[in-house]
Design an enzyme around this catalytic site. Structure first.
Site, PDB file in Angstrom:
ATOM      1  N   HIS A  54      -3.416  -5.776  27.914  1.00  0.00           N
ATOM      2  CA  HIS A  54      -3.076  -5.554  29.101  1.00  0.00           C
ATOM      3  C   HIS A  54      -2.924  -4.029  29.619  1.00  0.00           C
ATOM      4  O   HIS A  54      -1.831  -3.433  29.231  1.00  0.00           O
ATOM      5  CB  HIS A  54      -1.670  -6.088  29.316  1.00  0.00           C
ATOM      6  CG  HIS A  54      -1.265  -6.128  30.758  1.00  0.00           C
ATOM      7  ND1 HIS A  54      -0.423  -7.303  31.196  1.00  0.00           N
ATOM      8  CD2 HIS A  54      -1.621  -5.497  31.858  1.00  0.00           C
ATOM      9  CE1 HIS A  54      -0.177  -6.878  32.499  1.00  0.00           C
ATOM     10  NE2 HIS A  54      -0.877  -5.913  32.819  1.00  0.00           N
ATOM     11  N   LEU A  57      -6.885   0.971  33.495  1.00  0.00           N
ATOM     12  CA  LEU A  57      -7.502   1.827  33.146  1.00  0.00           C
ATOM     13  C   LEU A  57      -8.142   2.642  34.564  1.00  0.00           C
ATOM     14  O   LEU A  57      -8.557   3.787  34.755  1.00  0.00           O
ATOM     15  CB  LEU A  57      -8.786   1.852  32.248  1.00  0.00           C
ATOM     16  CG  LEU A  57      -8.734   1.174  31.126  1.00  0.00           C
ATOM     17  CD1 LEU A  57      -9.707   1.169  30.250  1.00  0.00           C
ATOM     18  CD2 LEU A  57      -7.596   2.325  30.289  1.00  0.00           C
ATOM     19  N   ASP A 299       0.717  -2.869  29.510  1.00  0.00           N
ATOM     20  CA  ASP A 299       0.882  -2.909  31.034  1.00  0.00           C
ATOM     21  C   ASP A 299       0.973  -1.415  31.049  1.00  0.00           C
ATOM     22  O   ASP A 299       1.639  -1.184  32.168  1.00  0.00           O
ATOM     23  CB  ASP A 299       2.052  -3.639  31.498  1.00  0.00           C
ATOM     24  CG  ASP A 299       1.876  -4.068  32.871  1.00  0.00           C
ATOM     25  OD1 ASP A 299       0.835  -3.476  33.416  1.00  0.00           O
ATOM     26  OD2 ASP A 299       2.834  -4.285  33.403  1.00  0.00           O
TER      27      ASP A 299
END
Lengths: 416, 299
Positions: A54, A57, A299
């Site tokens: 997760h 980008l 995340d």
């Protein structure tokens, strides 16, 4: 040819103190051998490179926050050899050619395996199914509208039916939009005193409970992203006991901080789901140790510095995490080396179906490796990510990535 | 407001008391802050608070710069940080900031070198309102110790309530929050207050009935079935006013919704201190500005 000396190597049979030699992108043997590059692990762990289920980008569409190159550099610095890129880009990854673009950019950069996740709904708008089969053919195995939950239970049911048939995973950002509306932090004592509208734990728990019923109906593999609440842990544990194919991830920041940090009003502590209570934090740690939570996921959510120079309620949500994840988890949770690598590498690779990642080290296993010393302390100050919005900046962490090797090549090393 | 203890609040109230006397003079002005520049930056609209600060600054002989976000560079996309740094670069000695976001004045204070006065941030705090309310009560009753105060209305979304709870309890008053469940603060047990959802049952015990504006525009989804239903349960009409002790007073931070939280004839009753509150607001803000910029001269 690279040789690694004085390593504690994590093999299928457990830790083994040995040297090892790499050749042709593989582990050649567990012994010292002829090499052009010699790395001294100094007794540190050598295990399968970390796998992040997760991260954001930001390419295409938000390249001022991060792009695939800068994100891959941050990932390599954090010991990662594979990352799953979330589809909430612009445009959202809802079609095959977009998923191919992300994977191709990752290959060009060549620092880490960039695995695109696909959107569940077109444009992540929650109205109609994305091109799920096209995405599947482009290599997508993990489907999510991350950033938002899929609120429409009927639509999610259809997505689950469709993805189950292909053997994919539905990964949910669980946040009931009605209960979460207008919220900026955990709903509780602190949000009440600050006058900030809260996101109750129930916003997550209600959607997970609903989804688990749908997963039971459809038989899909269901993955709960960034679990933040104690109640969610209980729901996942019960479903696992009843034999459902459910997995869950937790972020390093949810294992490290509680909602009292938000009282500082620093945007670096703003994320969805929010930091919750000490009791939630303890439940998350225990669940990661016991396996109710299967994996750590960062995340990683970069936002440019100027975007964070605003009041808390107006700040963007999310914090970076790739470069600090392993150290933060090692600092926050007591995990034996094999278990640490299961949660950071082996299980996440299984969840998203990556055959050349997350493999215990033996002759012939892929040379996607990390050298990690769990005993070195350091204080993160600046980051290779384009963005610097880290809640760990200035916090002493224990555990340091000394080197990362991707396909037998050194992609990061911390020795000067 | 919670950063000030009783002694800190009382010091400001003593100073404000002095300034109320100044404001009654023929020439209601002292040269205390001559040469100083006060900038008011109201990112959220306000009439009385901004005017009150402006009047207070002028009564201290300071110069005032008013920043109006509509039509400013902010509407052209300039960030909050750049905006306040620009204002600072013009040379100001104190900034008065109101903002719709919690913590914005504190954030501004971390960027600029001069003191920043919070003139209201989101649903968080409105400290000068609490000072002027405490001043009004102290001038009426002599002290706040033992006063029984009910705050009625949309407490959950009210910065005035949060600041007043801090100030009133620090000064020794007992506070009861009265509202329908959807407008009471969450986790209200963690507040140093009592609560009630039945206004009629407590009216006879009160010294002060503090009414808040019903902020329907701030709600998240429907928080009230209807306005008439709110008025029937919580509006201060003539009948309820009659249930109050004869020495009890009514307060309201304004702007009032006549006919909703307060009936129009009650609002005009001499025991409604609403215009006194406004007058005391100038003195309270003079006290805060003087305290922050003192050293420039004596009042």
């Amino acid at each position: 040819m690279i040789a690694i000396h004085n390593a504690r190597v994590l093999t299928p049979d457990g830790p083994l103190d040995t040297d090892l030699t790499l050749a042709d992108g593989k582990v050649h043997n567990l012994a010292a051998g002829e090499a052009t590059t010699h790395l001294d692990a100094g007794g540190a762990l050598v295990g399968p490179g970390f796998v992040d289920l997760h991260c954001h980008l930001r390419e295409p569409g938000f390249e001022w926050k991060e792009d695939i190159r800068s994100g891959a550099r941050a990932a390599a610095a954090g010991g990662y050899t594979a990352v799953v890129a979330m589809p909430n880009t612009s445009p959202a990854i809802d079609s095959g050619h977009l998923a191919r673009f992300v994977a191709d950019r990752g290959r060009e950069v060549g620092l880490v395996e960039v695995v695109p996740a696909g959107a569940i709904t077109m444009g992540r708008a929650g109205n109609a199914l994305a091109h799920l089969d096209e995405l599947f053919q482009a290599g997508v195995r993990l489907f999510t509208d991350d950033g938002d939950g899929v609120a429409d239970a009927g639509l999610l049911r259809h997505a689950m039916e469709y993805v189950a048939e292909r053997g994919g995973v539905i990964a949910q950002h669980a946040e009931d939009p009605g209960l979460a509306r207008g919220g900026h932090m955990h709903e509780g004592r602190i949000s009440s005193r600050l006058g900030i509208r809260g996101l109750p734990s129930l916003a997550e728990e209600v959607m997970v409970a609903r989804d688990l019923a749908l997963a039971a109906l459809t038989g899909v593999r269901y993955h709960v992203m960034h679990v933040s609440a104690r109640g969610t842990v209980d729901l996942v544990a019960n479903s696992k006991r009843s034999g459902l194919r459910v997995t869950a991830e937790v972020t390093p920041h949810h294992l490290s901080f509680d909602h009292s940090r938000v009282a500082t009003m620093e945007p670096d502590f703003k994320m969805y789901p929010p930091l919750r209570t000490e009791a939630d934090l303890a439940a998350l740690s225990q669940a990661l140790q016991e396996g109710t939570i299967d994996a750590v996921a960062t995340d990683h959510a970069p936002h440019a510095p100027y975007e964070c120079e605003v009041p808390f309620e107006e700040a963007p949500r999310g914090v970076i995490g790739l470069e600090t994840a392993a150290a933060a988890v090692n600092t926050a949770v007591e995990l034996a080396p094999m278990l640490f690598f299961e949660r950071m590498s082996v299980t996440p690779a299984l969840i998203c179906g990556l055959s050349s990642q997350g493999r215990w080290i033996e002759e012939g296993s892929p040379a996607n490796l990390v050298i990690f010393d769990p005993d070195i302390s350091w204080v993160p100050e600046t980051f290779l990510s384009k963005s610097q919005n880290s809640p760990f900046r200035g916090t002493k962490l224990r555990g340091k990535v000394l080197a990362t090797l991707f396909q037998g090549r050194l992609t990061h090393q911390a020795w000067s | 407001m919670a950063d000030l203890d009783r002694a800190g609040i009382e010091e400001l109230l003593d100073l404000a008391d002095h300034f109320t006397e100044v404001l009654e003079r023929d020439i209601p002005k002292v040269p205390a802050l001559r040469g100083a520049t006060v900038a008011t930056l109201f990112f959220e609209t306000s009439t009385r608070t901004r005017l009150s600060f402006e009047k207070a600054a002028k009564a201290l002989s300071a110069d005032v710069l008013n920043f109006n976000p509509s039509g400013s560079s902010l509407s052209k996309g300039e960030s909050l940080k750049d905006t306040v740094l620009t204002v600072q670069a013009m040379g100001v000695d104190v900034m008065v900031v109101r903002h719709q976001a919690v913590g914005a004045p504190a954030r501004v204070a971390s960027w600029v070198d001069c003191p920043v006065i919070n003139a209201g941030d989101g649903a968080h705090q409105h400290p000068t309102q609490a000072l002027l309310d405490a001043l009004t009560l102290r001038r009426r009753f002599g002290k706040l110790d033992g006063l029984r105060i009910a705050i009625v209305g949309d407490i959950r979304n009210s910065r005035v309530a949060r600041s007043n709870i801090d100030a009133f309890t620090a000064l020794g008053a007992g506070v009861t929050l009265v509202a329908p469940p959807t407008l009471l603060p969450l986790e209200v047990d963690s507040y140093p207050v009592a609560t009630s959802t039945d206004l009629d049952s407590i009216l006879g015990e009160l010294d002060v009935l503090y009414l808040l504006r019903v902020q329907l525009e701030r709600g998240s989804g429907p928080v009230l079935p209807s306005l008439p239903e709110y008025v029937a349960r919580f509006g201060l009409d003539r009948r309820r006013f009659g249930l109050l002790d004869k020495d009890a007073v009514v307060m309201h931070p304004g702007p009032m919704n006549r006919g909703i939280e307060i009936a129009t004839d009650v609002a005009d009753d001499p025991r409604a201190l609403i215009t006194e509150q406004v007058g005391n607001g100038v003195a309270a803000r003079m006290a805060v500005m003087f305290r922050l910029l003192s050293g420039r001269g004596q009042p």
